[in-house]
Design a protein around this motif. Structure first.
Motif, short mmCIF file in Angstrom:
data_model
loop_
_atom_site.label_atom_id
_atom_site.label_comp_id
_atom_site.label_asym_id
_atom_site.label_seq_id
_atom_site.Cartn_x
_atom_site.Cartn_y
_atom_site.Cartn_z
N LEU A 44 0.79 -1.23 0.00
CA LEU A 44 0.00 0.00 0.00
C LEU A 44 0.82 1.28 0.00
N THR A 45 2.09 1.21 0.41
CA THR A 45 2.87 2.42 0.64
C THR A 45 4.13 2.42 -0.21
N ALA A 46 4.37 3.52 -0.89
CA ALA A 46 5.62 3.70 -1.65
C ALA A 46 6.41 4.83 -1.00
N VAL A 47 7.73 4.65 -0.94
CA VAL A 47 8.61 5.68 -0.40
C VAL A 47 9.77 5.91 -1.35
N VAL A 48 10.30 7.11 -1.30
CA VAL A 48 11.48 7.49 -2.06
C VAL A 48 12.54 7.91 -1.05
N LEU A 49 13.74 7.40 -1.21
CA LEU A 49 14.82 7.69 -0.29
C LEU A 49 16.04 8.23 -1.05
N LYS A 50 16.73 9.17 -0.43
CA LYS A 50 18.05 9.58 -0.88
C LYS A 50 19.02 9.18 0.22
N LEU A 51 20.05 8.44 -0.17
CA LEU A 51 20.99 7.89 0.80
C LEU A 51 22.40 8.42 0.56
N ARG A 52 23.13 8.64 1.64
CA ARG A 52 24.56 8.95 1.55
C ARG A 52 25.31 7.70 2.01
N VAL A 53 26.38 7.38 1.31
CA VAL A 53 27.15 6.18 1.62
C VAL A 53 28.57 6.58 1.99
N THR A 54 28.99 6.22 3.18
CA THR A 54 30.38 6.40 3.60
C THR A 54 30.87 5.09 4.18
N GLY A 55 32.11 4.77 3.92
CA GLY A 55 32.68 3.55 4.48
C GLY A 55 32.39 2.31 3.66
N SER A 56 31.40 2.33 2.82
CA SER A 56 31.09 1.22 1.92
C SER A 56 31.12 1.75 0.50
N ALA A 57 31.38 0.88 -0.42
CA ALA A 57 31.33 1.27 -1.81
C ALA A 57 29.87 1.42 -2.24
N VAL A 58 29.57 2.47 -2.97
CA VAL A 58 28.20 2.69 -3.44
C VAL A 58 27.68 1.47 -4.21
N PRO A 59 28.48 0.86 -5.11
CA PRO A 59 27.95 -0.33 -5.80
C PRO A 59 27.57 -1.46 -4.86
N ALA A 60 28.32 -1.65 -3.78
CA ALA A 60 27.99 -2.72 -2.83
C ALA A 60 26.65 -2.46 -2.16
N VAL A 61 26.40 -1.21 -1.79
CA VAL A 61 25.13 -0.86 -1.16
C VAL A 61 23.99 -1.03 -2.18
N GLY A 62 24.23 -0.59 -3.40
CA GLY A 62 23.24 -0.76 -4.46
C GLY A 62 22.90 -2.21 -4.70
N HIS A 63 23.91 -3.07 -4.75
CA HIS A 63 23.67 -4.51 -4.95
C HIS A 63 22.88 -5.10 -3.79
N THR A 64 23.12 -4.62 -2.59
CA THR A 64 22.33 -5.08 -1.44
C THR A 64 20.88 -4.64 -1.59
N LEU A 65 20.68 -3.37 -1.92
CA LEU A 65 19.32 -2.84 -2.03
C LEU A 65 18.50 -3.56 -3.10
N VAL A 66 19.09 -3.87 -4.23
CA VAL A 66 18.31 -4.49 -5.30
C VAL A 66 17.89 -5.91 -4.97
N ARG A 67 18.51 -6.51 -3.97
CA ARG A 67 18.08 -7.84 -3.54
C ARG A 67 16.91 -7.79 -2.56
N TYR A 68 16.62 -6.62 -2.02
CA TYR A 68 15.49 -6.49 -1.10
C TYR A 68 14.18 -6.55 -1.89
N PRO A 69 13.21 -7.32 -1.43
CA PRO A 69 11.94 -7.40 -2.16
C PRO A 69 11.19 -6.07 -2.18
N GLU A 70 11.47 -5.19 -1.24
CA GLU A 70 10.79 -3.90 -1.18
C GLU A 70 11.29 -2.92 -2.24
N THR A 71 12.50 -3.13 -2.76
CA THR A 71 13.10 -2.18 -3.70
C THR A 71 12.47 -2.31 -5.08
N ARG A 72 12.01 -1.16 -5.59
CA ARG A 72 11.42 -1.10 -6.93
C ARG A 72 12.39 -0.49 -7.93
#
Length: 162
Positions: A44-72
């Motif tokens: 029922l609910t959609a959200v938009v997020l802007k994230l800052r990444v420090t200490g991790s590589a942006v691609p690694a965080v992106g790869h994690t997020l795309v595996r989440y079922p909630e990520t569109r």
């Protein structure tokens, strides 16, 4: 009892097509996607997020997020702003956002949420114009084969205009 029109068009035996599709799917070179009226499935609910990444590589965080079922939708942001990742998520309830963010921050402690927006109404999803009930009411065809032109970014930035 099956529609094999496409298979007959390519002039290959059904068993060959099935085997080749299986190989491509198993190798991760082919994926199937379906879209549906998410409200009908309890999302029922959609959200938009802007994230800052420090200490991790942006691609690694992106790869994690795309595996989440909630990520569109998830993309890296370039251009010198504070945010590194833009992500949209579909949730059953707004209270489901905190556990998702806690899971992400446990996997990548350097992730900070800079901005969160609740989507009041989606008007388009993957080429489908959506009515007030979230169901497809019209089509705007997506041109998957449109030529891509790189705009104002270095080769590795991945910014394209279609």
């Amino acid at each position: 009892d099956r529609d094999v029109t496409g298979v007959q068009t390519c002039a290959l035996p059904i068993s060959t097509v099935r085997r080749r599709l299986g190989v491509l799917t198993h190798a991760g070179m082919l994926a199937f996607r379906t879209d549906f009226a998410r409200v009908e499935a309890g999302w029922l609910t959609a959200v938009v997020l802007k994230l800052r990444v420090t200490g991790s590589a942006v691609p690694a965080v992106g790869h994690t997020l795309v595996r989440y079922p909630e990520t569109r939708f998830c993309v890296a942001i370039t251009g010198g702003g504070a945010a590194d990742i833009f992500v949209t998520m579909q949730l059953h309830n707004i209270s489901d956002l905190d556990p998702v963010l806690e899971r992400l921050q446990a996997e990548h402690p350097g992730v900070a949420v800079l901005d969160t927006r609740v989507v009041l109404r989606s008007v388009k999803s993957w080429g489908r114009l959506l009515g007030l009930d979230g169901r497809a009411q019209g089509i705007v065809p997506v041109d998957l084969w449109a030529s891509m032109v790189r705009v104002g970014a270095p080769q590795s930035a991945g910014m394209f205009r279609y």
